[in-house]
Enzyme design. Structure first.
Site, PDB file in Angstrom:
ATOM      1  N   HIS A 185      64.810  28.058  51.992  1.00 22.10           N
ATOM      2  CA  HIS A 185      65.245  27.865  53.002  1.00 22.10           C
ATOM      3  C   HIS A 185      67.090  27.051  52.427  1.00 22.10           C
ATOM      4  O   HIS A 185      68.213  27.051  53.462  1.00 22.10           O
ATOM      5  CB  HIS A 185      64.565  26.187  53.434  1.00 22.10           C
ATOM      6  CG  HIS A 185      63.374  26.535  53.735  1.00 22.10           C
ATOM      7  ND1 HIS A 185      62.361  25.736  53.532  1.00 22.10           N
ATOM      8  CD2 HIS A 185      62.609  27.769  54.101  1.00 22.10           C
ATOM      9  CE1 HIS A 185      61.593  26.141  54.306  1.00 22.10           C
ATOM     10  NE2 HIS A 185      61.639  27.475  55.092  1.00 22.10           N
ATOM     11  N   GLU A 407      61.715  48.544  53.401  1.00 24.20           N
ATOM     12  CA  GLU A 407      62.358  48.296  52.748  1.00 24.20           C
ATOM     13  C   GLU A 407      61.414  47.971  51.182  1.00 24.20           C
ATOM     14  O   GLU A 407      61.268  47.856  50.038  1.00 24.20           O
ATOM     15  CB  GLU A 407      62.121  46.608  53.131  1.00 24.20           C
ATOM     16  CG  GLU A 407      62.232  46.547  54.628  1.00 24.20           C
ATOM     17  CD  GLU A 407      61.557  45.123  55.221  1.00 24.20           C
ATOM     18  OE1 GLU A 407      61.705  44.038  55.477  1.00 24.20           O
ATOM     19  OE2 GLU A 407      60.293  46.266  55.606  1.00 24.20           O
ATOM     20  N   ASP A 431      64.254  43.173  50.420  1.00 24.89           N
ATOM     21  CA  ASP A 431      63.289  43.405  50.089  1.00 24.89           C
ATOM     22  C   ASP A 431      63.052  44.860  49.485  1.00 24.89           C
ATOM     23  O   ASP A 431      62.135  45.190  48.598  1.00 24.89           O
ATOM     24  CB  ASP A 431      62.654  43.631  51.355  1.00 24.89           C
ATOM     25  CG  ASP A 431      61.633  42.569  51.588  1.00 24.89           C
ATOM     26  OD1 ASP A 431      61.584  41.363  50.413  1.00 24.89           O
ATOM     27  OD2 ASP A 431      61.303  41.758  52.412  1.00 24.89           O
ATOM     28  N   CYS A 478      70.825  45.851  57.304  1.00 24.75           N
ATOM     29  CA  CYS A 478      70.547  44.285  57.623  1.00 24.75           C
ATOM     30  C   CYS A 478      70.263  43.186  57.130  1.00 24.75           C
ATOM     31  O   CYS A 478      70.559  42.623  56.794  1.00 24.75           O
ATOM     32  CB  CYS A 478      69.687  44.321  58.971  1.00 24.75           C
ATOM     33  SG  CYS A 478      68.151  44.450  58.383  1.00 24.75           S
TER      34      CYS A 478
END
Length: 548
Positions: A185, A407, A431, A478
């Site tokens: 976060h 990914e 990822d 991305c």
């Protein structure tokens, strides 16, 4: 020079301020007489309501991903299970209200720690809500982000979502933490606020308060007591680089520069930054606060808020990427031992096919109502069958442009076959690096492995680029790598045709690309993939470009 993991780019110099420490542990030996326990129970209940109201107020002032994360913390404060467990300790064992909340939080922390990896990231959230409730019970000031009149670098072991969100509009100019990872976060909100951030800095808390530091979110370094000339350089580089809305190399070769967004507010900010479109719309960020699946109508409203910001331009929508570090109650099970390798992304449709079908219906309705050029892609694809099934579902719903995220190493190796069933692919470099290197991307100890500059990762990207060229179809990026001005030329040289990133990174990437030709990018790419380490790949690419 202290080193960590850069999770939000930029360079800035300012004095250090430490996050206020958490509240001391309430006394475990104090017992509440039976006659007084009802009032202690009431204190817990009222405090939880008050904290939820405070967080709701802060949520109302936030936007985009910050808003969604804060709302998730509000739900945690409102969790009836947390309140009922704490009140049960008061009634059965005579714990004080503050002690009961503390012990309940400890139980939840241990459960998350046992899960490890991404789930352990939420321990900071639990402690934040715990401290807020206890401070309310005891009627004391809440520890957290200090108020200052002058710019400062905030140093902490870790930051809770509510703390990080409070930085918006304040005097904090950078974040340095001991813990955390690129998808924590702290990292997400730091990027949305445009604050340079470095996490995983082991000795950060040893820096004395007031010490001048230079934080470099691109290199992942914290320079303690830098020379005045270094401070001047950082202040000069802090100026925002503008973008005219046309990404191109020096020879005129077009490279569309797109934005990653999590909701309508992010999309409006990206449009203001002249992003050429959206390369990643993270739809799950619209619903992080939901205990139940959103209705089709609710989804249509949320999606139109993003699409309306880009009439006539491309918006690539990623279907629900719940699971792993972003579990959603209505989509994920709490019982997975290894959620990063579990039922996440497209795999949720195996258990809950209606979730995907409803989302595609909503996206088709939103696309029909707006003028954006909508493309849809699925996350966490590993096989051609998965991609084919997804493409069929999309087209049945009326969505014509269909792609997938690359990914997993499996998807990268099958890129040629995947292009036979989809129209485009987009590389999720975060990822892809994690799964290629078998290194949890949230563990700062493994930051050297979890690096898109790793030659193994670059070679997989090269394989995808080659497959895209052979098929004549687009290959986007991305992941965070797309916003790195040093890595962007290498990606283009490997065959990437567009880059998507945080909107504030677009200007710096555009400026770098305008200095280079296609030949320059290919030379840098060849040098990087021939290297034997991430550091050597960086150096080789830099040398190839400087020598050109």
């Amino acid at each position: 020079m202290l080193r960590g993991r850069g999770v939000s780019s930029g360079r800035v110099a300012a004095p250090v301020v430490h996050l206020a420490p958490p509240l001391p542990e309430p006394d475990p030996d104090t017992l509440v007489p039976p006659a007084d326990r009802d009032s202690e129970v009431s204190a817990i209940e009222w405090a939880a309501v008050a904290v939820a109201d405070q967080l709701r107020s802060r949520t109302a002032q936030a936007t985009g991903e910050t808003k969604a994360i804060l709302d998730a913390s509000r739900l945690l404060a409102s969790d009836p299970e947390l309140v009922s467990e704490a009140t049960a300790l008061v009634r059965s064992k005579g714990r004080t209200a503050a002690r009961a909340v503390w012990e309940t939080a400890v139980v939840h922390e241990k459960a998350l720690a046992a899960l490890g990896g991404r789930m352990a990231e939420r321990i900071a959230d639990i402690r934040d809500v715990r401290d807020r409730i206890i401070a309310e019970i005891l009627e004391v000031d809440m520890p957290g982000v200090p108020e200052r009149d002058d710019p400062f670098v905030l140093v902490a072991a870790d930051l809770a979502p509510a703390d990080t969100a409070l930085l918006a509009g304040g005097r904090c100019v950078a974040l340095v933490t001991v813990q955390g990872g690129p998808t924590s976060h702290t990292a997400i909100i730091a990027r949305s606020l445009g604050l340079p951030a470095v996490v995983g800095v082991a000795d950060a808390q040893a820096i004395p308060v007031g010490t001048m530091v230079l934080v470099d979110g691109d290199r992942g370094t914290v320079e303690v007591a830098p020379a005045e000339s270094r401070i001047a350089e950082a202040r000069a580089s802090a100026n925002t680089v503008g973008f005219d809305g046309v990404g191109a190399l020096s020879d005129g070769h077009r490279i569309p520069l797109l934005a990653n967004v999590g909701g309508a507010a992010d999309a409006k900010a990206a449009a203001s930054a002249h992003a050429e479109g959206v390369g990643l719309f993270r739809t799950e960020f619209c619903f992080l606060d939901r205990a139940e699946a959103p209705s089709v109508d609710e989804q249509v409203t949320a999606y139109r808020g993003v699409l309306s910001a880009f009439p006539g331009r491309k918006v690539v929508v990623r279907t629900l990427d719940a699971g792993s570090d972003k579990p959603l109650p209505f989509a994920n099970s709490d019982s997975e031992d290894n959620p990063a390798l579990g039922v996440r992304g497209l795999r949720i449709a195996r258990r809950r096919p209606q979730l995907l079908d409803d989302q595609l219906v909503a996206l088709a309705r939103a696309a029909a109502a707006e003028a954006a050029e909508v493309e849809v892609m699925a996350p966490m694809v590993a096989t051609v069958d998965e991609a084919g099934d997804f493409a069929e579902r999309c087209r049945s719903a009326g969505l014509d442009r269909v792609g997938i995220m690359i990914e997993t190493p499996s998807a990268a190796l099958l890129a040629a076959e995947l292009f036979e069933v989809v129209d485009f692919v987009s590389l999720g470099t975060n990822d892809l690096a994690q799964y290629t290197m078998a290194a949890d991307r949230l563990l700062s100890d493994l930051g050297d492995l979890n690096d898109p500059w790793q030659p193994a990762v670059l070679r997989l990207i090269a394989a995808v680029g080659a497959a895209g060229r052979a098929a004549g179809k687009p290959v986007g990026v991305c992941g965070e790598a797309g916003g790195d001005p040093a890595l962007a030329p290498v990606l283009i040289g490997l065959g990437v045709t567009s880059l998507s990133m945080a909107s504030r990174s677009i200007g710096r990437v555009a400026a770098r690309l305008q200095e280079l030709s296609v030949a320059d990018c290919r030379r840098a790419a060849e040098a990087a993939i021939s290297a034997i380490s991430a550091g050597a790949a960086r150096a080789a690419a830099s040398s190839a470009l400087d020598g050109g």
